[in-house]
Design a protein around this motif. Structure first.
Motif: not given
Length: 191
Positions: A1-9, A41-45, A47-55
């Motif tokens: 189950x992937x979940x909601x990427x915005x909620x995960x973010x 969140x980031x693995x589902x694409x 961008x907020x999750x990707x930026x925070x993971x980058x940080x």
């Protein structure tokens, strides 16, 4: 189950920031939990999750400090048109953080971020300031090339400049090979 990427973010961001943010869902920072949720969140694409993971990779929070991985996650968000990630890539290229220093590409990314609706709406002048400061160090030919790269991007065209990433090319930054600008079907390569 992937979940909601915005909620995960949102959950990951809350754990990353803790009670210092007015929207925080938690009272204490927990970098390990932040990483867990932001990675989902980031693995589902997202961008907020990707930026925070980058940080998190850039700062070494809950993971070993890894500027290359930070660059890769930032790039994933930037190709989706996220102006914050585009500004961050400008910084990374200008300073050789996770990628070989390239002032022309830095200028191009800053130029994209400066032209974004987000920068305009939020009165975010930082990308313009960084771009204009960088311009003082570039030749007219380099400025033209940076403008050409950002114009090509805005027009959905392929960027054509050699990728000189630390430990690999920009293509290797995205699993599965090439990057595509979201919604354009256009291949995004810095080659």
């Amino acid at each position: 189950m992937l979940g909601n990427s915005q909620a995960q973010f949102e959950i990951g961001g809350s754990y990353l920031i803790g009670e210092k943010h007015y929207k925080s869902l938690v009272k204490r920072r927990d970098y390990a939990k932040a990483f867990e949720w932001l990675q989902k969140s980031a693995e589902q694409g997202n961008p907020g999750g990707q930026i925070m993971l980058a940080a998190m990779y850039s700062d070494g929070n809950a993971v070993p400090k890894d500027e290359r991985k930070s660059f890769e996650w930032e790039l994933k968000a930037a190709v989706q048109g996220n102006s914050v990630a585009q500004e961050n890539l400008g910084y990374k290229y200008a300073n050789g953080r996770g990628v070989e220093k390239d002032l022309v590409l830095a200028y191009g990314w800053y130029n994209l971020a400066a032209a974004s609706k987000f920068a305009e709406d939020m009165k975010n002048w930082a990308p313009k300031v960084w771009r204009d400061e960088l311009e003082k160090r570039l030749t007219d030919l380099q400025i033209s090339e940076g403008q050409r790269l950002s114009s090509a991007w805005k027009n959905g065209q392929i960027l054509v400049r050699e990728a000189r990433g630390v430990g690999g090319s920009a293509e290797s930054a995205i699993s599965g090979g090439a990057l595509r600008k979201k919604g354009s079907g256009t291949l995004f390569l810095i080659n």
